[in-house]
Design a protein around this motif. Structure first.
Motif, PDB file in Angstrom:
ATOM      1  N   THR A 139       0.806  -1.234   0.000  1.00 49.03           N
ATOM      2  CA  THR A 139       0.000   0.000   0.000  1.00 49.03           C
ATOM      3  C   THR A 139       0.838   1.283   0.000  1.00 49.03           C
ATOM      4  O   THR A 139       0.327   2.345  -0.317  1.00 49.03           O
ATOM      5  CB  THR A 139      -0.937   0.034   1.234  1.00 49.03           C
ATOM      6  OG1 THR A 139      -0.175  -0.232   2.407  1.00 49.03           O
ATOM      7  CG2 THR A 139      -2.052  -0.998   1.109  1.00 49.03           C
ATOM      8  N   GLN A 140       2.128   1.175   0.378  1.00 44.46           N
ATOM      9  CA  GLN A 140       2.957   2.385   0.418  1.00 44.46           C
ATOM     10  C   GLN A 140       3.642   2.597  -0.932  1.00 44.46           C
ATOM     11  O   GLN A 140       4.624   1.935  -1.259  1.00 44.46           O
ATOM     12  CB  GLN A 140       4.027   2.275   1.509  1.00 44.46           C
ATOM     13  CG  GLN A 140       3.447   2.412   2.912  1.00 44.46           C
ATOM     14  CD  GLN A 140       4.511   2.359   3.996  1.00 44.46           C
ATOM     15  OE1 GLN A 140       5.702   2.221   3.717  1.00 44.46           O
ATOM     16  NE2 GLN A 140       4.080   2.454   5.243  1.00 44.46           N
ATOM     17  N   ALA A 141       3.117   3.541  -1.703  1.00 40.47           N
ATOM     18  CA  ALA A 141       3.661   3.765  -3.047  1.00 40.47           C
ATOM     19  C   ALA A 141       4.971   4.543  -2.982  1.00 40.47           C
ATOM     20  O   ALA A 141       5.164   5.401  -2.113  1.00 40.47           O
ATOM     21  CB  ALA A 141       2.641   4.506  -3.898  1.00 40.47           C
ATOM     22  N   TRP A 142       5.879   4.232  -3.902  1.00 38.08           N
ATOM     23  CA  TRP A 142       7.149   4.970  -4.054  1.00 38.08           C
ATOM     24  C   TRP A 142       6.793   6.380  -4.527  1.00 38.08           C
ATOM     25  O   TRP A 142       6.016   6.531  -5.480  1.00 38.08           O
ATOM     26  CB  TRP A 142       8.018   4.258  -5.076  1.00 38.08           C
ATOM     27  CG  TRP A 142       9.409   4.780  -5.198  1.00 38.08           C
ATOM     28  CD1 TRP A 142       9.864   5.631  -6.157  1.00 38.08           C
ATOM     29  CD2 TRP A 142      10.520   4.471  -4.357  1.00 38.08           C
ATOM     30  NE1 TRP A 142      11.197   5.878  -5.962  1.00 38.08           N
ATOM     31  CE2 TRP A 142      11.635   5.180  -4.857  1.00 38.08           C
ATOM     32  CE3 TRP A 142      10.690   3.678  -3.217  1.00 38.08           C
ATOM     33  CZ2 TRP A 142      12.901   5.107  -4.270  1.00 38.08           C
ATOM     34  CZ3 TRP A 142      11.951   3.601  -2.639  1.00 38.08           C
ATOM     35  CH2 TRP A 142      13.040   4.309  -3.150  1.00 38.08           C
ATOM     36  N   PRO A 143       7.341   7.417  -3.885  1.00 38.12           N
ATOM     37  CA  PRO A 143       6.849   8.769  -4.179  1.00 38.12           C
ATOM     38  C   PRO A 143       7.117   9.270  -5.597  1.00 38.12           C
ATOM     39  O   PRO A 143       6.234   9.841  -6.227  1.00 38.12           O
ATOM     40  CB  PRO A 143       7.561   9.640  -3.139  1.00 38.12           C
ATOM     41  CG  PRO A 143       8.699   8.815  -2.629  1.00 38.12           C
ATOM     42  CD  PRO A 143       8.321   7.382  -2.804  1.00 38.12           C
ATOM     43  N   GLN A 144       8.330   9.069  -6.095  1.00 38.81           N
ATOM     44  CA  GLN A 144       8.626   9.622  -7.415  1.00 38.81           C
ATOM     45  C   GLN A 144       9.532   8.694  -8.213  1.00 38.81           C
ATOM     46  O   GLN A 144      10.669   8.437  -7.819  1.00 38.81           O
ATOM     47  CB  GLN A 144       9.292  10.996  -7.277  1.00 38.81           C
ATOM     48  CG  GLN A 144       9.177  11.761  -8.567  1.00 38.81           C
ATOM     49  CD  GLN A 144       9.672  13.200  -8.440  1.00 38.81           C
ATOM     50  OE1 GLN A 144      10.036  13.668  -7.356  1.00 38.81           O
ATOM     51  NE2 GLN A 144       9.719  13.900  -9.554  1.00 38.81           N
ATOM     52  N   ILE A 145       9.023   8.225  -9.354  1.00 40.10           N
ATOM     53  CA  ILE A 145       9.779   7.281 -10.178  1.00 40.10           C
ATOM     54  C   ILE A 145      10.843   8.034 -10.966  1.00 40.10           C
ATOM     55  O   ILE A 145      10.538   9.019 -11.651  1.00 40.10           O
ATOM     56  CB  ILE A 145       8.834   6.551 -11.143  1.00 40.10           C
ATOM     57  CG1 ILE A 145       7.804   5.732 -10.358  1.00 40.10           C
ATOM     58  CG2 ILE A 145       9.617   5.657 -12.103  1.00 40.10           C
ATOM     59  CD1 ILE A 145       6.678   5.174 -11.211  1.00 40.10           C
ATOM     60  N   ASP A 146      12.108   7.574 -10.855  1.00 41.80           N
ATOM     61  CA  ASP A 146      13.182   8.229 -11.590  1.00 41.80           C
ATOM     62  C   ASP A 146      14.235   7.190 -11.981  1.00 41.80           C
ATOM     63  O   ASP A 146      15.215   6.974 -11.262  1.00 41.80           O
ATOM     64  CB  ASP A 146      13.802   9.336 -10.712  1.00 41.80           C
ATOM     65  CG  ASP A 146      14.936  10.047 -11.437  1.00 41.80           C
ATOM     66  OD1 ASP A 146      15.038   9.927 -12.684  1.00 41.80           O
ATOM     67  OD2 ASP A 146      15.754  10.712 -10.751  1.00 41.80           O
ATOM     68  N   THR A 147      13.997   6.507 -13.107  1.00 43.12           N
ATOM     69  CA  THR A 147      14.946   5.483 -13.561  1.00 43.12           C
ATOM     70  C   THR A 147      14.775   5.211 -15.061  1.00 43.12           C
ATOM     71  O   THR A 147      13.688   5.425 -15.609  1.00 43.12           O
ATOM     72  CB  THR A 147      14.738   4.154 -12.794  1.00 43.12           C
ATOM     73  OG1 THR A 147      15.595   3.156 -13.374  1.00 43.12           O
ATOM     74  CG2 THR A 147      13.300   3.650 -12.886  1.00 43.12           C
ATOM     75  N   VAL A 148      15.863   4.720 -15.677  1.00 48.04           N
ATOM     76  CA  VAL A 148      15.771   4.304 -17.079  1.00 48.04           C
ATOM     77  C   VAL A 148      15.212   2.881 -17.202  1.00 48.04           C
ATOM     78  O   VAL A 148      14.865   2.443 -18.287  1.00 48.04           O
ATOM     79  CB  VAL A 148      17.151   4.337 -17.788  1.00 48.04           C
ATOM     80  CG1 VAL A 148      17.664   5.759 -17.893  1.00 48.04           C
ATOM     81  CG2 VAL A 148      18.169   3.434 -17.089  1.00 48.04           C
ATOM     82  N   ALA A 149      15.132   2.173 -16.063  1.00 49.80           N
ATOM     83  CA  ALA A 149      14.635   0.785 -16.086  1.00 49.80           C
ATOM     84  C   ALA A 149      13.114   0.784 -15.967  1.00 49.80           C
ATOM     85  O   ALA A 149      12.534   0.286 -15.000  1.00 49.80           O
ATOM     86  CB  ALA A 149      15.281  -0.024 -14.957  1.00 49.80           C
ATOM     87  N   GLY A 150      12.466   1.338 -16.977  1.00 43.46           N
ATOM     88  CA  GLY A 150      11.026   1.540 -16.930  1.00 43.46           C
ATOM     89  C   GLY A 150      10.221   0.257 -16.776  1.00 43.46           C
ATOM     90  O   GLY A 150       9.142   0.259 -16.184  1.00 43.46           O
ATOM     91  N   ALA A 151      10.753  -0.862 -17.295  1.00 42.60           N
ATOM     92  CA  ALA A 151       9.988  -2.116 -17.273  1.00 42.60           C
ATOM     93  C   ALA A 151       9.773  -2.652 -15.863  1.00 42.60           C
ATOM     94  O   ALA A 151       8.907  -3.494 -15.647  1.00 42.60           O
ATOM     95  CB  ALA A 151      10.696  -3.172 -18.128  1.00 42.60           C
ATOM     96  N   ILE A 152      10.580  -2.171 -14.899  1.00 46.52           N
ATOM     97  CA  ILE A 152      10.381  -2.639 -13.513  1.00 46.52           C
ATOM     98  C   ILE A 152      10.043  -1.482 -12.582  1.00 46.52           C
ATOM     99  O   ILE A 152      10.131  -1.610 -11.365  1.00 46.52           O
ATOM    100  CB  ILE A 152      11.625  -3.397 -12.977  1.00 46.52           C
ATOM    101  CG1 ILE A 152      12.895  -2.575 -13.201  1.00 46.52           C
ATOM    102  CG2 ILE A 152      11.734  -4.767 -13.611  1.00 46.52           C
ATOM    103  CD1 ILE A 152      14.093  -3.083 -12.418  1.00 46.52           C
ATOM    104  N   ALA A 153       9.651  -0.335 -13.153  1.00 43.32           N
ATOM    105  CA  ALA A 153       9.396   0.846 -12.322  1.00 43.32           C
ATOM    106  C   ALA A 153       7.976   0.828 -11.755  1.00 43.32           C
ATOM    107  O   ALA A 153       7.188   1.735 -11.979  1.00 43.32           O
ATOM    108  CB  ALA A 153       9.668   2.111 -13.129  1.00 43.32           C
TER     109      ALA A 153
END
Ligand SMILES: [Zn+2]
Length: 423
Positions: A300-314
């Motif tokens: 339930t605790q979402a990661w606040p801000q996605i910042d990576t080139v590995a989009g397939a596992i983001a």
């Protein structure tokens, strides 16, 4: 008369104990909303009815040769594009550089649409046909969407694919080419877009073929076939460590379940430890493992801000924490996060040293191995298998950004001579 080799399974809800037959149409326990666990009723190892080895029907195509271990009963529902049967490659040079005794790579990029998700969607589309659905739907950063679109096309079903705005061009084109209805949502969060997909699917009666066990307990089962193949390819002597990239966590859970099945069948004694790797710019699973979070918190605790080139596992949520966290704990494994720079270094090393061009989300497994060696978690001389989950051609722009430009050379002998001598 039913074929005795066809799978027999039931759905069981671990929290409350309810069970339903294989014909059930509910995606979750109607009693307590728990996620279904699929239990196979295969003959015990000592049963005279069972041939030695992993139960299978060799005449069936692709990964469906393992049909007795999969939640599909009607052979007529099967659509195969030749998924599975991927090579287990020795990476001697890279292994030596990383200080492990033996490094093998299970190259899942060879699957029909270029990622391991084909194993899941082959099962998901077969299940959709068994249940007579006409329209399937997923939320995807690209790979699941491409698999769902391709298998739906081959099966004559309609596909609705919801993607975030950050999807690389190559993946968008791939999904569109398969004729799917592509819904590109102006938002970066998989968890947020999933909510929209759930709403639309309920309104319009679409069948969700997500690789998240919470929303479809059948699809993910296809991931188990990676372990079955690995066991056969290693003559049932499995490596010390199995390292996999982690998004929503479901694949890790199913890899572990497959290992437990092989042990229950008496086929392997010693199981590998599992290591899950995420990009440091989106690592809710690693945080959950390292901080000892509960399944409830992790889911339930979402990661606040996605910042990576590995989009397939983001994935900003650990959608399948209920299977992923126990997999790490019970195998004595671990999880590690890696910065993009190290992922891109390993992406180039895999290509230049081993001849394998994978997407960044695959290279994280190798970057994770390097980190775990540095930490001392994985000992020198250990045997390690890394899963390479997706093809590098799916996201050429990211790879290109880490390479020098290729200048044009004048079409003369003098210019060619100057160019090649300069190198
Ligand atoms: Zn229940």
């Amino acid at each position: 008369m039913p074929d005795p080799r066809m799978p027999d399974f039931r759905l069981r809800c671990p929290p409350c104990g309810r069970s339903e037959s294989a014909d059930s149409r509910s995606s979750r326990c109607p009693e307590c909303d728990g996620s279904w666990l699929i239990e196979y009723l295969f003959p015990a190892a000592e049963s005279p009815a069972r041939a030695p080895g992993i139960p299978q029907i060799p005449r069936l195509p692709g990964l469906f040769r393992y049909l007795p271990m999969l939640p599909v009963r009607d052979v007529a529902a099967i659509v195969s594009l030749g998924e599975g049967g991927t090579p287990l490659l020795r990476a001697a040079r890279l292994g030596a550089r990383l200080g492990v005794g033996s490094l093998t790579l299970k190259d899942e990029a060879r699957n029909p649409t270029g990622s391991f998700k084909d194993r899941m969607l082959a099962v998901g589309i077969a299940r959709a046909r068994e249940l007579s659905h006409h329209t399937v739907a997923v939320q995807s950063s690209g790979n699941v969407g491409a698999s769902a679109a391709a298998y739906a096309a081959a099966a004559g079903l309609s596909a609705k694919i919801f993607v975030p705005r950050t999807v690389p061009q190559g993946k968008l084109v791939q999904i569109a080419m398969y004729g799917a209805d592509l819904v590109r949502v102006d938002h970066p969060s998989p968890a947020f877009i999933f909510e929209l997909l759930l709403w639309a699917s309920q309104e319009l009666g679409w069948y969700i073929v997500s690789t998240t066990a919470r929303y479809n307990p059948f699809v993910l089962e296809g991931a188990k076939t990676i372990v079955y193949e690995l066991a056969e390819q290693t003559s049932f002597v499995l490596p010390d460590w199995l390292i996999a990239p982690v998004g929503g966590g479901g694949n890790l859970g199913l890899l572990w379940r497959a290992l437990l099945e092989l042990r229950a069948l008496g086929l392997v004694q010693r199981l590998p430890r599992l290591a899950g790797v995420q990009a440091a710019g989106c690592a809710p699973f690693v945080a959950a493992v390292r901080e000892g979070r509960s399944v409830q918190q992790a889911g339930t605790q979402a990661w606040p801000q996605i910042d990576t080139v590995a989009g397939a596992i983001a994935d900003d949520l650990v959608f399948d924490a209920h299977v992923a966290l126990p997999a790490i704990r019970d195998s004595g494994g671990t999880a590690v996060a890696v910065p993009d720079q190290e992922t891109l270094e390993m992406q180039r090393a895999l290509a230049a040293d081993e001849g394998l061009f994978v997407e960044p989300a695959s290279a994280v497994a190798l970057a994770g191995l390097r980190r775990l060696r540095q930490e001392g978690t994985i000992e020198e001389g250990a045997s390690v298998c890394c899963l390479l989950t997706g093809n590098g051609l799916k996201d050429v722009a990211t790879a290109a950004a880490s390479l020098p430009d290729v200048p044009l050379v004048a079409p003369t002998r003098a210019a060619i001579a100057a160019r090649v001598r300069a190198r």
